[in-house]
Design a protein around this motif. Structure first.
Motif, PDB file in Angstrom:
ATOM      1  N   GLU A   1     -10.792 -10.627 -24.611  1.00 57.78           N
ATOM      2  CA  GLU A   1      -9.877  -9.466 -24.620  1.00 57.78           C
ATOM      3  C   GLU A   1      -8.487 -10.278 -24.563  1.00 57.78           C
ATOM      4  N   ILE A   2      -8.095 -11.492 -23.797  1.00 56.86           N
ATOM      5  CA  ILE A   2      -6.748 -11.942 -23.592  1.00 56.86           C
ATOM      6  C   ILE A   2      -6.393 -12.677 -25.075  1.00 56.86           C
ATOM      7  N   ILE A   3      -7.347 -13.260 -25.751  1.00 54.47           N
ATOM      8  CA  ILE A   3      -7.293 -13.993 -26.995  1.00 54.47           C
ATOM      9  C   ILE A   3      -6.682 -13.004 -28.113  1.00 54.47           C
ATOM     10  N   TYR A   4      -7.287 -11.791 -28.360  1.00 50.70           N
ATOM     11  CA  TYR A   4      -7.064 -10.809 -29.168  1.00 50.70           C
ATOM     12  C   TYR A   4      -5.695 -10.341 -28.912  1.00 50.70           C
ATOM     13  N   LYS A   5      -5.116 -10.411 -27.729  1.00 49.09           N
ATOM     14  CA  LYS A   5      -3.781  -9.966 -27.413  1.00 49.09           C
ATOM     15  C   LYS A   5      -2.671 -11.038 -27.528  1.00 49.09           C
ATOM     16  N   ASN A   6      -3.066 -12.200 -27.600  1.00 48.59           N
ATOM     17  CA  ASN A   6      -2.114 -13.256 -27.536  1.00 48.59           C
ATOM     18  C   ASN A   6      -2.359 -14.393 -28.417  1.00 48.59           C
TER      19      ASN A   6
ATOM     20  N   LYS B   1     -14.188 -19.148 -33.010  1.00 53.51           N
ATOM     21  CA  LYS B   1     -13.849 -19.730 -34.139  1.00 53.51           C
ATOM     22  C   LYS B   1     -14.112 -18.942 -35.330  1.00 53.51           C
ATOM     23  N   GLN B   2     -14.629 -17.617 -35.091  1.00 57.12           N
ATOM     24  CA  GLN B   2     -14.730 -16.632 -36.268  1.00 57.12           C
ATOM     25  C   GLN B   2     -13.423 -16.181 -36.515  1.00 57.12           C
ATOM     26  N   ASN B   3     -12.472 -16.167 -35.752  1.00 54.62           N
ATOM     27  CA  ASN B   3     -11.331 -15.246 -35.705  1.00 54.62           C
ATOM     28  C   ASN B   3     -10.046 -16.111 -35.685  1.00 54.62           C
ATOM     29  N   LYS B   4     -10.103 -17.464 -35.062  1.00 51.21           N
ATOM     30  CA  LYS B   4      -8.970 -18.306 -34.639  1.00 51.21           C
ATOM     31  C   LYS B   4      -9.170 -19.528 -35.199  1.00 51.21           C
ATOM     32  N   ILE B   5      -8.149 -20.281 -35.464  1.00 44.37           N
ATOM     33  CA  ILE B   5      -8.312 -21.811 -35.985  1.00 44.37           C
ATOM     34  C   ILE B   5      -7.311 -22.416 -34.784  1.00 44.37           C
ATOM     35  N   MET B   6      -8.290 -22.876 -33.685  1.00 38.92           N
ATOM     36  CA  MET B   6      -7.490 -24.111 -32.658  1.00 38.92           C
ATOM     37  C   MET B   6      -8.628 -24.589 -32.116  1.00 38.92           C
TER      38      MET B   6
END
Length: 229
Positions: free
Chosen positions: A40-45, A70-75
């Motif tokens: 939830e936090i990752i999707y907002k930040n 990993k499916q949605n972010k590269i970090m």
């Protein structure tokens, strides 16, 4: 802008210790106590790195959480785990984790690993961005970032206007540009003068990039229309 890091751990003491160590180094830190809260936090930040414990249970465990990240972010994702089991989990999940830190950890251990992974990902991102700004046509490579042109490994020296013309044509492969349109795009002047400025530049570019300028393989003439690559 400071790097932003998310610390995910069910133990509030670990979250606070890690947060304090990171904030003392100038990082911005947000915290989550489980996978659902983390997502939830990752999707907002936008985050630069995630620290996540490997003992999370509940509706969404740590593996599911990492896979969704990993499916949605590269970090980079760094595991937080007991020292006795951290290496095994890291080796079992190479596609998910970028490193692990054994608990309990010191400030130096945490900061060294975090900085190392951030540096690696920054370099990786820079390389990717440079690659995006390269145009390749056969043996011809145009690097828009550094405004250089290569035939194979040999650099070709072009004037600024020659480079702009070649970049325009190569960046729009297959599209035919009239002499008037090339003049408008490269010289920034919509009032095209009926001289041979563009043709002279095309001729000079061909001499520099073509093996046989009179029989070009890169810049093609479409008679009565214009030029294309």
């Amino acid at each position: 802008m400071p790097n932003k890091i998310l610390v995910v751990d069910g133990d509030s003491e670990i979250r606070n210790i890690a947060g304090t160590y990171l904030e003392n180094e100038g990082f911005e830190v947000l915290k989550a106590e489980n996978g659902e809260q983390a997502l939830e936090i990752i999707y907002k930040n936008e985050f630069d790195l995630v620290l996540i414990e490997t003992m999370m249970f509940g509706m969404m465990n740590w593996i599911e959480t990492c896979m969704k990240i990993k499916q949605n972010k590269i970090m980079p994702i760094i595991f937080l785990s007991k020292k006795s089991e951290g290496l095994d989990k890291f080796q079992d999940m190479p596609s998910i984790a970028d490193d692990y830190i054994g608990k309990p950890f010191s400030s130096k251990e945490l900061i060294d690993v975090v900085k190392s992974k951030l540096h690696r990902y920054t370099m990786y991102s820079d390389i990717k961005n440079l690659a995006k700004n390269k145009i390749k046509v056969g043996n011809l490579t145009i690097n828009s970032d550094i405004r250089q042109v290569f035939i194979g490994n040999d650099q070709v020296k072009l004037t600024p206007k020659e480079f702009d013309i070649l970049e325009l044509l190569a960046g729009n492969k297959g599209i035919i540009f009239s002499i008037e349109k090339i003049y408008e795009r490269v010289w920034g002047d919509m009032l095209y003068k009926s001289d041979n400025t563009v043709m002279v530049h095309i001729r000079k570019i061909r001499k520099k990039i073509e093996k046989e300028p009179k029989n070009p393989i890169y810049i093609k003439t479409v008679w009565g229309v214009g030029y294309k690559i």
